[in-house]
Design an enzyme around this catalytic site. Structure first.
Site, mmCIF file in Angstrom:
data_model
loop_
_atom_site.group_PDB
_atom_site.id
_atom_site.type_symbol
_atom_site.label_atom_id
_atom_site.label_comp_id
_atom_site.label_asym_id
_atom_site.label_seq_id
_atom_site.Cartn_x
_atom_site.Cartn_y
_atom_site.Cartn_z
ATOM 1 N N GLU A 113 39.131 41.329 38.902
ATOM 2 C CA GLU A 113 39.835 40.669 37.776
ATOM 3 C C GLU A 113 39.005 40.462 36.517
ATOM 4 O O GLU A 113 38.669 39.323 36.160
ATOM 5 C CB GLU A 113 40.392 39.328 38.241
ATOM 6 C CG GLU A 113 41.380 39.456 39.378
ATOM 7 C CD GLU A 113 42.105 38.157 39.695
ATOM 8 O OE1 GLU A 113 41.647 37.080 39.278
ATOM 9 O OE2 GLU A 113 43.156 38.227 40.355
ATOM 10 N N GLU A 157 44.975 41.301 46.619
ATOM 11 C CA GLU A 157 45.179 39.853 46.775
ATOM 12 C C GLU A 157 46.651 39.539 46.580
ATOM 13 O O GLU A 157 47.297 40.079 45.679
ATOM 14 C CB GLU A 157 44.420 39.026 45.714
ATOM 15 C CG GLU A 157 42.945 38.897 45.940
ATOM 16 C CD GLU A 157 42.242 38.036 44.881
ATOM 17 O OE1 GLU A 157 42.895 37.163 44.253
ATOM 18 O OE2 GLU A 157 41.045 38.247 44.671
#
Ligand code: FCB
Length: 454
Positions: A166, A359
């Site tokens: 991320e 995720e």
């Protein structure tokens, strides 16, 4: 239509969020050690000093994974455990720190769990932040060196790698919003320049993995999937509007897909982003863009939520606001299973690589019940609907290869401290007791029947 036979069922966690042992075996400070100790930056001033004490309890945790039937575990390696900048400014290998990951990998393999290693899940060594962190043009070289140290030691056993987790968060929330470590509020131009260095670091890290891997490496990525989905899934117009919503760079913030994905897969920044950011766009060369776009083997993405989008009668795409009282998790994130159908589909169409959801999960208001169990029916409902949507994506023809639930354990949720619980396993932080929640038992069945019943 079912998930493919070799579909990988996993769960994920990250170093700073679970390990603790912050000063053990030569680990040096990371930006999160520093940031979490600044007044008012994290809920209750919580730090990762002890977290889930996973550094000492990894065997117990792997045993829990094994009992769950987990097939893959995504973990991250703490850069400040592996390289010591205190001893040498260029970073000398701290074999004691590296050895922890070697033991962890051995333990996983001994339990038939495939290790998926993330090299950077936000814990930049403080010593490097002091030299500018991602703002420094040297950061890509630092990251490549660190990658080499890890890969030399672990790649005889680890096949699956992700350089970054991320970049939207560690660049945007860390350098623009100041909500995450290192907590800067820099002008947008500097943020984007640091983002460019992070992307370049990704490319150099991929080169370094390929150069040093002892077994053929399978390399992916784990950016945030900022997904839009059609308000009406039966309307081709809304589907087109959602595709636009997923890839457009609309605002001067980090929350989009293409700025962080197109350079990696296409070797270029998206046109609309360059236009919108104008003079704030980073300086870059054609050679750098080529380095960023190293061929990858799979497309990993973290997806928690999406936004419904429709085409207005006037023919413009429009984000549909959520109605008052819409379903949300304790993070106040909307519950939108559709994101796991349409996100993987749009990314698959655009980037044409097998998709792994690296995720997905939710924070819930979990507690230990008087009966000694932790009941989390909302998480079961959430996961069932999201995994069901992912199955729909597979039925739509998307090449979906794996799914990682976030997270195996309750853990340190960054600025939220220990308030938010994402785990399949409840952690009593006072005693470090682990208690599998109802969702753990439910997920075990999902894994056992390869998602047949979701
Ligand atoms: C993601 C992060 C992860 C965790 C989850 C809830 O943005 O990658 O570390 O905090 O959100």
């Amino acid at each position: 239509m079912a998930f493919r036979k070799d579909f990988l069922w996993g769960a994920a966690a990250s170093s700073y969020q679970i390990e603790g042992a912050e000063a053990e075996d030569g680990r040096e400070a990371s930006v999160w050690d520093t940031f979490s100790r600044m007044k008012g930056k994290t809920y209750e001033g919580a730090t990762g000093e002890t977290a889930c004490d996973h550094y000492h309890r990894y065997k117990e945790d792997v045993a829990l994974m094994r009992a769950l039937g987990l097939q893959a575990y995504r973990f991250s390696i703490a850069w400040p455990r592996v390289l010591s900048y205190g001893k040498h400014p260029g970073g000398s290998v701290n074999s004691k720190g590296l050895d922890f990951y070697s033991r962890l990998v051995d333990e996983l393999l001994a339990n038939d769990i495939e290790p998926f290693a993330t090299l950077f899940h936000w814990d930049m060594p403080q010593a490097l932040e002091d030299r500018g962190g991602w703002r420094s043009a040297e950061s890509p070289a630092w990251f490549a060196d660190y990658t080499a140290a890890v890969v030399r030691t672990l790649s005889d056993r680890v096949r699956f790698w992700m350089p970054h987790n991320e970049p939207q968060c560690f660049i945007g929330m860390g350098l623009a919003d100041g909500a995450h470590a290192p907590g800067h509020k820099l002008p947008w131009k500097e943020v984007l320049q640091a983002g460019h260095h992070a992307l370049l670091a990704h490319g150099k890290s991929v080169q370094s993995i390929r150069a040093h891997a002892k077994k053929p490496a399978q390399i992916g990525y784990a950016p945030v999937g900022c997904v839009a989905y059609p308000a009406n899934p039966d309307s081709p117009h809304d589907i087109e509007a959602a595709r636009w919503g997923t890839f457009a760079v609309r605002e001067k913030n980090q929350w989009n897909s293409s700025w962080w994905m197109d350079p990696v897969f296409f070797g270029r920044y998206p046109e609309d982003g360059l236009k919108l950011y104008g003079a704030d766009a980073p300086n870059f060369s054609a050679a750098e863009m080529q380095t960023i776009a190293q061929p990858l083997d799979w497309f990993g993405v973290n997806i928690y939520q999406g936004r419904p989008v429709r085409l207005t009668p006037q023919g413009a795409p429009e984000i549909v606001p959520f109605p008052p009282g819409y379903p949300h998790t304790t993070m106040r994130w909307p519950v939108t299973p559709e994101a796991l159908r349409w996100g993987p589909r749009f990314y698959w169409e655009r980037y044409k690589l097998p998709v792994y959801v690296t995720e997905n999960g939710m924070a819930n208001c979990d507690w230990l019940s008087a009966d000694g169990n932790v009941h989390d029916p909302q998480r079961i409902e959430f996961l069932a609907r999201y995994i069901g949507a992912l199955k729909q994506a597979a039925a739509d023809g998307v090449d979906v290869r794996g799914y990682f639930q976030w997270s195996i354990l309750d853990n340190y949720e960054w600025a939220e401290g220990y308030r938010e619980r994402f785990g399949l396993v409840f952690v009593d932080y006072a005693t470090q007791q682990r208690i599998p929640k109802d969702s753990y038992h439910w997920y075990k069945q999902v894994i056992a029947n390869n998602g047949a019943k979701v």
